[in-house]
Design an enzyme around this catalytic site. Structure first.
Site, PDB file in Angstrom:
ATOM      1  N   HIS A 145       0.750  -1.511  -0.303  1.00 21.87           N
ATOM      2  CA  HIS A 145       0.181  -0.043   0.076  1.00 21.87           C
ATOM      3  C   HIS A 145       0.872   1.325   0.121  1.00 21.87           C
ATOM      4  O   HIS A 145       2.243   1.751   0.434  1.00 21.87           O
ATOM      5  CB  HIS A 145      -0.847   0.042   1.006  1.00 21.87           C
ATOM      6  N   ASP A 266      -2.861 -19.005  12.485  1.00 21.24           N
ATOM      7  CA  ASP A 266      -1.958 -19.655  12.996  1.00 21.24           C
ATOM      8  C   ASP A 266      -1.427 -19.173  14.777  1.00 21.24           C
ATOM      9  O   ASP A 266      -1.214 -18.403  14.893  1.00 21.24           O
ATOM     10  CB  ASP A 266      -0.200 -19.538  12.473  1.00 21.24           C
ATOM     11  N   SER A 281       2.809  -5.530   7.456  1.00 21.57           N
ATOM     12  CA  SER A 281       2.588  -4.904   5.116  1.00 21.57           C
ATOM     13  C   SER A 281       3.319  -5.050   4.613  1.00 21.57           C
ATOM     14  O   SER A 281       4.796  -5.168   4.591  1.00 21.57           O
ATOM     15  CB  SER A 281       2.278  -3.402   5.286  1.00 21.57           C
TER      16      SER A 281
END
Length: 325
Positions: A145, A266, A281
């Protein structure tokens, strides 16, 4: 004759050929990011004698000229104001939503210096996760992003920048409504690469880091992604890259940025981070031995869930800087 016309039309139609590789190096490394803006970013306002001096400006605005002189750093802004002919105001040009505006910047003289009532900066320093390196071009992408101006959704327009190696030291755990963060020491002596582009699909640059065949993985198109289990590759609290299991809940090939909706399943990663954290990210998403995407956003109210962007979207965007040095 019709066939000849069709051939000519096909030759005249514009088209783009992307040169990204079929096999790329998968990231997962935590990198330091330092970028310099075009213009000076407004990141906050403060009161002088109980008054906001320049209320027409807002966080996210970018001052690019003072008295028709271009500026890029807070120091340049300060120096020009010192030479300003008017004691009360200076003309500025600023950008908001990529539109240029002009106004007078009100000034307050205090102990020989001008105060503007603005908090400004010209450099942003942070961390993110490497998504990929294209072994043929040296182009790399991270974040998935755009890098935005602090406290704003305004995308930062950059002049230049670098990425650096970093060592993860701890995690601030995420909680629903309050995403946490990776914490890392940035090693500025170890430059990973330059930064050339800040787009909606990630931050991109070029590196001289050499890939080996052992580190390469096949690119998976969004149409090859399946619902169900996959993994993300990210650097953990021990500064080691590990794969962690996720479950893909929804796939949206038509979205520009949110192609893969997933949840972390997980237990080890959930115990360590609480969910998706800032700094994660860009972490590659892997399924069926293919890199299919990268983590891009967290769902604020359910921090164990988030979105991924198609890796092909990032590769196509990164390919735009392939010919730059």
């Amino acid at each position: 004759m019709k066939k000849l016309i069709y051939i000519i039309l096909l030759l005249l139609l514009p088209f783009t050929i992307f040169a990204y590789s079929e096999y790329i190096e998968v990231g997962g490394d935590t990198l330091g990011i330092e970028v310099n803006s075009k213009g000076v970013m407004v990141v906050g306002l403060y009161k002088i004698n109980g008054v906001i001096l320049n209320p027409e400006l807002q966080v996210g605005d970018r001052i690019i000229k003072v008295n028709n002189t271009e500026i890029n750093t807070p120091e340049e802004l300060t120096n020009i104001l010192k030479e300003n002919s008017s004691p009360n105001k200076a003309e500025i040009t600023y950008l908001r939503d990529n539109k240029e505006h002009k106004t007078n910047l009100n000034l307050s003289l205090y102990q020989g210096s001008y105060r503007t009532g603005l908090y400004v900066k010209g450099t942003v320093l942070g961390i993110g996760t490497l998504s990929y390196i294209d072994p043929n071009t040296g182009v790399y992408g991270l974040l998935g992003h755009s890098l935005n101006i602090s406290n704003s959704k305004e995308k930062m327009t950059i002049r230049n920048g670098n990425s650096y190696e970093a060592i993860v030291t701890s995690f601030t755990r995420s909680r629903d409504g309050n995403p946490g963060s990776k914490n890392a020491n940035i090693i500025k002596e170890k430059i990973f690469g330059n930064i050339k582009s800040n787009s909606n699909y990630g931050v991109f640059g070029k590196t001289s880091k050499k890939s080996t065949d052992n580190n390469l993985m096949k690119v998976g198109n969004i149409n090859e992604v399946n619902l169900g289990y996959a993994t993300i590759l990210t650097t953990n609290v021990n500064n080691k890259k590990e794969e962690y299991e996720i479950k893909i809940i929804e796939i949206d090939p038509s979205s520009n940025e949110k192609n893969i909706y997933f949840e972390i399943v997980d237990k080890e990663l959930l115990d360590m981070s609480g969910g998706i954290v800032q700094g994660m990210s860009g972490s590659p998403i892997i399924q069926d031995n293919k890199i299919i995407g990268a983590v891009t956003r967290v769902l604020i109210d359910e921090v164990n869930r988030g979105f991924g962007i198609s890796i092909v979207t990032m590769l196509e965007e990164g390919d735009k800087i392939a010919d730059l040095n």
